[in-house]
Motif scaffolding. Structure first.
Motif, PDB file in Angstrom:
ATOM      1  N   TYR A  91       0.155  -1.627  -0.013  1.00 34.32           N
ATOM      2  CA  TYR A  91      -0.227  -0.250   0.427  1.00 34.32           C
ATOM      3  C   TYR A  91       0.852   1.354   0.009  1.00 34.32           C
ATOM      4  O   TYR A  91       0.672   2.429  -0.976  1.00 34.32           O
ATOM      5  CB  TYR A  91      -1.036  -0.162   1.292  1.00 34.32           C
ATOM      6  N   GLU A  92       2.356   1.246   0.990  1.00 34.00           N
ATOM      7  CA  GLU A  92       2.805   2.775   0.750  1.00 34.00           C
ATOM      8  C   GLU A  92       3.623   2.573   0.023  1.00 34.00           C
ATOM      9  O   GLU A  92       3.374   3.710  -0.845  1.00 34.00           O
ATOM     10  CB  GLU A  92       3.863   2.429   1.962  1.00 34.00           C
ATOM     11  N   PHE A  93       3.986   1.519  -0.898  1.00 32.43           N
ATOM     12  CA  PHE A  93       4.478   1.535  -2.591  1.00 32.43           C
ATOM     13  C   PHE A  93       3.486   2.272  -3.400  1.00 32.43           C
ATOM     14  O   PHE A  93       4.258   3.186  -4.636  1.00 32.43           O
ATOM     15  CB  PHE A  93       5.423   0.454  -2.835  1.00 32.43           C
ATOM     16  N   ASN A  94       2.628   2.073  -3.780  1.00 37.71           N
ATOM     17  CA  ASN A  94       1.349   1.790  -4.848  1.00 37.71           C
ATOM     18  C   ASN A  94       1.254   3.414  -3.889  1.00 37.71           C
ATOM     19  O   ASN A  94       0.437   3.791  -5.178  1.00 37.71           O
ATOM     20  CB  ASN A  94       0.242   0.743  -4.443  1.00 37.71           C
ATOM     21  N   ASN A  95       1.182   3.782  -3.124  1.00 34.87           N
ATOM     22  CA  ASN A  95       0.231   4.970  -2.566  1.00 34.87           C
ATOM     23  C   ASN A  95       0.990   5.874  -2.773  1.00 34.87           C
ATOM     24  O   ASN A  95       1.073   7.134  -3.055  1.00 34.87           O
ATOM     25  CB  ASN A  95      -0.491   5.153  -0.954  1.00 34.87           C
ATOM     26  N   SER A  96       2.511   5.507  -3.207  1.00 41.18           N
ATOM     27  CA  SER A  96       3.737   7.122  -3.634  1.00 41.18           C
ATOM     28  C   SER A  96       4.010   7.472  -4.767  1.00 41.18           C
ATOM     29  O   SER A  96       4.770   8.068  -5.435  1.00 41.18           O
ATOM     30  CB  SER A  96       5.162   6.126  -2.478  1.00 41.18           C
ATOM     31  N   SER A 114       3.851 -12.433  -8.944  1.00 42.99           N
ATOM     32  CA  SER A 114       4.650 -10.919  -9.712  1.00 42.99           C
ATOM     33  C   SER A 114       4.998 -10.131  -9.098  1.00 42.99           C
ATOM     34  O   SER A 114       4.777 -10.091  -8.642  1.00 42.99           O
ATOM     35  CB  SER A 114       3.798 -10.641 -11.352  1.00 42.99           C
ATOM     36  N   VAL A 115       5.919  -9.412  -9.936  1.00 41.73           N
ATOM     37  CA  VAL A 115       6.794  -8.352  -9.192  1.00 41.73           C
ATOM     38  C   VAL A 115       6.959  -6.906 -10.114  1.00 41.73           C
ATOM     39  O   VAL A 115       6.146  -7.546 -11.572  1.00 41.73           O
ATOM     40  CB  VAL A 115       8.136  -8.175  -9.712  1.00 41.73           C
ATOM     41  N   ILE A 116       6.967  -5.680  -9.627  1.00 38.20           N
ATOM     42  CA  ILE A 116       6.253  -4.868 -10.447  1.00 38.20           C
ATOM     43  C   ILE A 116       7.646  -3.877 -10.476  1.00 38.20           C
ATOM     44  O   ILE A 116       8.311  -3.988 -10.268  1.00 38.20           O
ATOM     45  CB  ILE A 116       6.024  -3.287  -9.403  1.00 38.20           C
ATOM     46  N   PHE A 117       8.102  -3.398 -11.417  1.00 36.72           N
ATOM     47  CA  PHE A 117       8.826  -2.963 -12.514  1.00 36.72           C
ATOM     48  C   PHE A 117       8.978  -1.792 -12.655  1.00 36.72           C
ATOM     49  O   PHE A 117       7.768  -1.580 -13.773  1.00 36.72           O
ATOM     50  CB  PHE A 117      10.107  -3.761 -13.853  1.00 36.72           C
ATOM     51  N   GLU A 118       9.232  -0.578 -12.084  1.00 40.99           N
ATOM     52  CA  GLU A 118       8.836   0.769 -12.289  1.00 40.99           C
ATOM     53  C   GLU A 118       9.709   1.532 -12.565  1.00 40.99           C
ATOM     54  O   GLU A 118      11.105   1.185 -12.267  1.00 40.99           O
ATOM     55  CB  GLU A 118       7.770   1.491 -10.998  1.00 40.99           C
ATOM     56  N   GLN A 189      -2.674  -3.892  -8.630  1.00 40.93           N
ATOM     57  CA  GLN A 189      -3.221  -4.279  -8.075  1.00 40.93           C
ATOM     58  C   GLN A 189      -2.712  -5.748  -7.620  1.00 40.93           C
ATOM     59  O   GLN A 189      -3.332  -6.388  -8.095  1.00 40.93           O
ATOM     60  CB  GLN A 189      -4.247  -4.010  -6.777  1.00 40.93           C
ATOM     61  N   ILE A 190      -1.719  -6.059  -7.585  1.00 40.50           N
ATOM     62  CA  ILE A 190      -1.283  -7.588  -7.758  1.00 40.50           C
ATOM     63  C   ILE A 190      -1.302  -8.053  -6.695  1.00 40.50           C
ATOM     64  O   ILE A 190      -1.291  -9.187  -6.133  1.00 40.50           O
ATOM     65  CB  ILE A 190       0.073  -7.748  -8.115  1.00 40.50           C
ATOM     66  N   ILE A 191      -1.401  -7.428  -5.423  1.00 40.01           N
ATOM     67  CA  ILE A 191      -1.122  -8.307  -4.384  1.00 40.01           C
ATOM     68  C   ILE A 191      -2.021  -7.724  -3.470  1.00 40.01           C
ATOM     69  O   ILE A 191      -2.466  -6.128  -3.140  1.00 40.01           O
ATOM     70  CB  ILE A 191      -0.293  -8.528  -3.116  1.00 40.01           C
ATOM     71  N   SER A 192      -2.176  -7.836  -2.087  1.00 37.83           N
ATOM     72  CA  SER A 192      -2.865  -7.317  -0.959  1.00 37.83           C
ATOM     73  C   SER A 192      -2.409  -6.039  -0.952  1.00 37.83           C
ATOM     74  O   SER A 192      -1.136  -6.860  -0.425  1.00 37.83           O
ATOM     75  CB  SER A 192      -3.298  -8.462   0.355  1.00 37.83           C
ATOM     76  N   PRO A 193      -2.831  -4.930   0.022  1.00 36.92           N
ATOM     77  CA  PRO A 193      -2.231  -4.446   0.205  1.00 36.92           C
ATOM     78  C   PRO A 193      -1.006  -3.794   1.497  1.00 36.92           C
ATOM     79  O   PRO A 193      -0.776  -3.379   1.557  1.00 36.92           O
ATOM     80  CB  PRO A 193      -2.660  -2.911   0.186  1.00 36.92           C
ATOM     81  N   ASN A 194      -1.970  -4.675   2.191  1.00 36.28           N
ATOM     82  CA  ASN A 194      -0.894  -5.175   3.643  1.00 36.28           C
ATOM     83  C   ASN A 194       0.331  -6.176   3.651  1.00 36.28           C
ATOM     84  O   ASN A 194       1.030  -6.489   4.687  1.00 36.28           O
ATOM     85  CB  ASN A 194      -1.805  -5.653   4.114  1.00 36.28           C
ATOM     86  N   GLU A 195       0.070  -6.634   2.277  1.00 36.13           N
ATOM     87  CA  GLU A 195       1.276  -7.505   2.402  1.00 36.13           C
ATOM     88  C   GLU A 195       3.156  -6.889   2.023  1.00 36.13           C
ATOM     89  O   GLU A 195       2.266  -5.213   2.072  1.00 36.13           O
ATOM     90  CB  GLU A 195       1.184  -8.048   0.770  1.00 36.13           C
TER      91      GLU A 195
END
Length: 328
Positions: A91-96, A114-118, A189-195
């Motif tokens: 959640y912190e990563f996605n919210n930033s 999956s992983v995220i490559f930004e 949103q690939i995983i739960s926000p709290n993961e």
């Protein structure tokens, strides 16, 4: 271990004790107090320091590969370095993340998930501009990406993902595959926000443009191999593979080495005058018996004994004895 006091500080402390400015009982009580570290049970830390250190080493190697690749591909100065590797919630990563952005969802086969490559927008536009013949400058105003620009950046990302295989091979042989590219963080949103995830932050410089590249690795993806994410396992595996490679290279070079092999029929001694008068058909008596063994030299070293003979109408020898090192 506490700080080392200077002589002046020791003298000042003794003076304060003698004058009563400092209470000895109070000092003992303060020393006996235990330091308490707060723990948030809602966000347990799943990545140990050793795991993060190993991820840092892996992505240091990866950043060097990306630097070399982009410098040659874009024909301009590119520098990529690892800034940090830290655990945080998804959640912190996605919210930033601010839109628009290049978010690549990457399948980490054979690992599940999956992983995220930004890639930051300014770096993405700099890459696109350089590929299209520009100087590698970024956009002055924030805007979305066109279909053509997404197709261009997709080709670069695929090649950058392929470079991940080598740094990870000491842990696991991964086959990263680009699944999709999103320009809006809400659709990734690939995983739960709290993961809990490990966020690897890379600084990238393309020409005069600077920005960030983030790799978001969920704990659930690397959980099956988390025991291998330790520096002890990393270095032991690296040393074993290095020793194995060295041994294999030496064996290959020895197998391909060409050395002369000579079989001596015998020896004799003649004068120079006799040598000059030699004619075709002359017979020279040798010091080897007709039933004796011939000496076979490998280079200048006597290594075998053999018997002369003929095989398939060709002069040949048959090895009868091998000299060991102590015999030599």
């Amino acid at each position: 271990m506490g700080d080392i006091l200077s002589q002046n500080e020791i003298d000042e402390l003794l003076r304060a004790l003698n004058t009563g400015e400092i209470d000895v009982q109070q000092m003992q009580t303060t020393t006996a107090e235990k330091k308490i570290k707060s723990h948030d049970f809602r966000r347990p830390s799943k990545f140990a320091k050793d795991h993060l250190k190993t991820l840092h080493i892996i992505h240091e190697n990866y950043s060097r590969l990306v630097t070399n690749f982009l410098s040659g591909y874009l024909r301009t100065l590119v520098q990529v370095d690892v800034i940090s590797v830290e655990p945080l919630s998804y959640y912190e990563f996605n919210n930033s993340i601010s839109n628009p952005v290049i978010l690549s969802v990457v399948d980490f086969t054979p690992l599940t998930g999956s992983v995220i490559f930004e890639i930051a927008p300014n770096i993405s536009f700099a890459l696109i501009d350089r590929i299209l013949g520009g100087k590698g400058s970024s956009m002055e105003r924030v805007r979305g990406f066109t279909e053509i620009e997404l197709a261009i950046i997709e080709r670069i990302i695929i090649q950058m993902l392929n470079l991940m295989r080598e740094p990870w091979e000491n842990v696991i042989a991964i086959r990263p595959r680009l699944e999709k590219i999103e320009t809006n963080a809400q659709f990734a949103q690939i995983i739960s926000p709290n993961e809990i995830v490990a966020l690897v932050t890379l600084s990238a410089r393309v020409g005069e443009v600077e920005g960030m590249i983030n790799i978001c690795i969920p704990h659930m993806v690397v959980e099956p191999i988390v025991s291998k994410l330790s520096t002890k396992f990393w270095f032991s595996t690296t040393e074993k593979e290095f020793a194995s490679d060295v041994k294999e290279n030496i064996e290959n070079k020895i197998e391909q080495t060409v050395v002369p092999v000579r079989a001596l029929l015998g020896k004799t001694v003649i004068t120079v005058a006799e040598f000059l008068e030699l004619q075709q058909g002359d017979v020279l008596p040798l010091d080897t018996s007709i039933n004796g063994n011939l000496e076979v030299h490998v280079g200048e070293i006597l290594k075998f004994y053999a018997n002369p003979g003929v095989k398939r109408n060709k002069v040949s020898i048959k090895i009868t004895d091998v000299l060991k090192r102590e015999d030599e």
